[in-house]
Design an enzyme around this catalytic site. Sequence first.
Site, short mmCIF file in Angstrom:
data_model
loop_
_atom_site.label_atom_id
_atom_site.label_comp_id
_atom_site.label_asym_id
_atom_site.label_seq_id
_atom_site.Cartn_x
_atom_site.Cartn_y
_atom_site.Cartn_z
N ASP A 157 -13.82 12.37 4.13
CA ASP A 157 -12.75 12.73 3.20
C ASP A 157 -12.20 14.15 3.37
O ASP A 157 -11.16 14.48 2.84
CB ASP A 157 -13.24 12.62 1.75
CG ASP A 157 -13.55 11.18 1.36
OD1 ASP A 157 -13.19 10.29 2.14
OD2 ASP A 157 -14.13 10.97 0.27
N MET A 199 -8.95 6.27 2.22
CA MET A 199 -10.06 6.79 1.42
C MET A 199 -9.74 8.18 0.86
O MET A 199 -8.83 8.85 1.33
CB MET A 199 -11.33 6.84 2.26
CG MET A 199 -11.96 5.46 2.42
SD MET A 199 -13.55 5.54 3.24
CE MET A 199 -14.13 3.86 3.04
N ARG A 283 3.99 -5.40 1.79
CA ARG A 283 2.60 -5.81 2.04
C ARG A 283 1.66 -4.64 1.78
O ARG A 283 2.05 -3.47 1.98
CB ARG A 283 2.42 -6.27 3.49
CG ARG A 283 3.35 -7.37 3.92
CD ARG A 283 3.03 -8.67 3.20
NE ARG A 283 4.16 -9.58 3.22
CZ ARG A 283 4.30 -10.58 4.07
NH1 ARG A 283 3.38 -10.80 4.97
NH2 ARG A 283 5.35 -11.37 4.01
N VAL A 290 -12.93 0.68 7.94
CA VAL A 290 -12.41 0.94 9.29
C VAL A 290 -12.35 2.46 9.52
O VAL A 290 -12.59 2.95 10.62
CB VAL A 290 -10.99 0.33 9.40
CG1 VAL A 290 -10.23 0.89 10.57
CG2 VAL A 290 -11.08 -1.19 9.48
N ARG A 463 9.55 22.52 34.52
CA ARG A 463 8.92 23.85 34.52
C ARG A 463 9.87 24.97 34.95
O ARG A 463 9.44 26.10 35.20
CB ARG A 463 7.71 23.84 35.45
CG ARG A 463 6.60 22.92 34.98
CD ARG A 463 5.41 22.98 35.92
NE ARG A 463 4.47 21.91 35.63
CZ ARG A 463 3.50 21.99 34.73
NH1 ARG A 463 3.35 23.09 34.03
NH2 ARG A 463 2.67 20.98 34.53
N MET A 565 -6.96 19.71 34.08
CA MET A 565 -5.81 20.61 34.18
C MET A 565 -6.07 21.88 33.36
O MET A 565 -7.15 22.05 32.83
CB MET A 565 -4.57 19.90 33.64
CG MET A 565 -3.98 18.89 34.59
SD MET A 565 -2.50 18.18 33.84
CE MET A 565 -1.77 17.40 35.26
#
Length: 751
Positions: A157, A199, A283, A290, A463, A565
Amino acid sequence: MANNPSISIGVLTSGGDAQGMNAAVRAVVRSALHLGATVHAIFEGYQGMVDGGDRIRAVSWDDVGSILHRGGTVIGTARCPAFREREGRLRAAHNLIRHGIDRLVVIGGDGSLTGADTFRHEWSELVAELVARGEIDEATAQRHPALMIAGLVGSIDNDMVGTDMTIGADSALHRIIEAIDAITSTAASHQRSFVVEVMGRHCGYLALMSAIAGGADYVLIPENPPPEGWEDQMCALLRNGRAAGRRDSIVIVAEGASDRAGNPLNADYVRQVLEDRLGEDTRVTILGHVQRGGTPSAFDRWMSTVLGFDATETVLSATPESDPVMIGIRYNRIDHAPLMECVQKTRSVAQKIADKDYEGAMALRGGSFTEMFEVFRRMAESMPSVTPPTQPRRLAILHAGGLAPGMNPAVRAAVRLGLDLGHVLLGVRGGFQGLIDGRIEELKWGDVEGWTSMGGAELGTNRQIPTIEQFYSVGRALETQRIDGLLIIGGWAAYKAIYELHRERDRYPAFKIPMICLPATIDNNLPGSEQSVGADTALNVIVEALDRIKQSATAARRCFVIETMGTYCGYLALLSGLAGGAERVYLHEEGITLKDLQADVENMLKSFEGGRRLYMAIRNERASPHYTTDFLCRLFEEESQTRFDVRQDILGHIQQGGNPSPFDRILATRLATRCIDYLTQQLAEKSTECAFIGLSEGKVTLFPLKEMADMVDWSYRRPKKQWWLGLRTIVHAMAQPSKTTTHKNKASRSK
Ligand code: ADP
């Protein structure tokens, strides 16, 4: 500190499980052994301590091998009513003393930490009672006069005051965002609304952060309930979103959400409101357990490792007089705080919510939480038609540098907030060359729809840094496009380019516009920001690759040399080494010497002889110009004399791929909001200041452009100060059972 096997520490996980607990347990066990102490795992939380027997077991180095990637906790956790009773704690004390344990690392939530504190307070009385009952003798009692405790917070949490993150919260956010991304695609297909419950009984962290990272329309959290009449406001926002082109609508509800009168608000009520008032097919998805499941994120692995290491050092150096501490993370640094003070403050948040003192509850959550709530509100309320442009200013956005996941969410936030403030937003395609070539288009609200979750860079990046010959063309482009302000989202090339343009302002008056750089590079090598957008995603990609590489090696004795990298910056190599459980990390900041390699070969041989099957070394791509990945592999292969084989993996561009992690989406949104505010303010004040922005000590900070020169090491393209270099010793502690073969830490080359 330690180097005394008769000193024994115990480690337990207690309360709700959380991803990353295993990393913490592994770190405690290995650090203790590395420092020469004995370590016991206490299985099933306090229940194991009360039961004793084989629930308290000495653990070895290898017992915690291959657990870093596992969710939950391999040593088990439980709720233990017996430990709440004195008699239970008396049994627990006896069981600990039997194993010579009087130092504990407790990994759990506020309940578990409170239990630990009570236990510690009572310890001397419990010991005296055991003597009085004849269960232990006086000499044994005298050897254990006090219980020394370090607490780590395991809680998905993120509800503990006193630490920025709790173990498991980042992984839970990963699970939620995976679900929201999946829901978004189905919701969009059917133009449906979804209400998602996450949660958080007293803490809105998961709800708020997932709302930002998931691009949700509305969020309900316990600490800051919506104003009266919120149903109308929510429906209006969703209606406006639909009108502006949204195909999906998502409302996130924390399980502890209520209205301002304290009446609980659940997902079903929100669904009913949406169906009744908007006639939307709505819904409900309740994510439930999970959120606790799955493999820990890279952050939860490295943070828990660092915390476990520190907790071990702390309990081993504690004296009977030491106060118990909670060890957490503040601004990416380890932080010690008085244990019960944190627990009490955490409880007072819940109390303030119960007392409907919402301002007080938000204040206890801290400035960043309040800021993020405001960021979400602004994002959700930014609508194309809300604020008609009064004095439109033309703000251009472009990318420069390598690709960084999170560039798209940054552009989305900038566009939507910019439009809301009445600006015209221009997207430049293909970096500075695109600007020169006039590949510029106006970006509308709907053009950035869905960009929150998208990897890559829709505007394109490269770049290229404008050369002196190109300055004139850049200036012309800025003038002809009537660009009033520039936001550059990118890496080293972006920073260097802005720096050069700024320097040339007197010669090219077109450059005299406010400009700001937002750090976005997987390398995490930019000044002024401890984290750049993209680095967290890359770390997760690397760690996932390392997991797979490890799995592939179960059949043989094998050494892997894996190249990451980062150009000259070792962030990805070191952090993935910590999170992925590498034995060795090679960084340019340290360099590689022949002596190092000799020691590494010896360690490698020793560990294979000791039964190890895998040795993982991670090498930053520029760690050394001569001791290349290929060279290291050939050297190790030759020295192995067929006792193990060696493989190399150059991870390459997969590190720039993938959808942005929750952290990168949140960071991108947070920084982009401030960049747009900055440009708006400069334009209002007719200022042509330029800046770069970053996350510094946990706060969004703006740095005047001219400060860049002093903050960077130009030749090695990285900041002079790199906070994470302090974590180097931990990789070594996790890889070596004893202190005898310690690598010395060489001075940083950047100094
Ligand atoms: P969390 O640690 O996640 O907050 P709980 O509150 O359920 O979870 O606490 C886990 C365990 O810690 C409890 O089952 C109990 O054994 C112990 N514990 C919790 N609160 C106390 C307390 N006040 N005194 C003694 N033990 C406690």
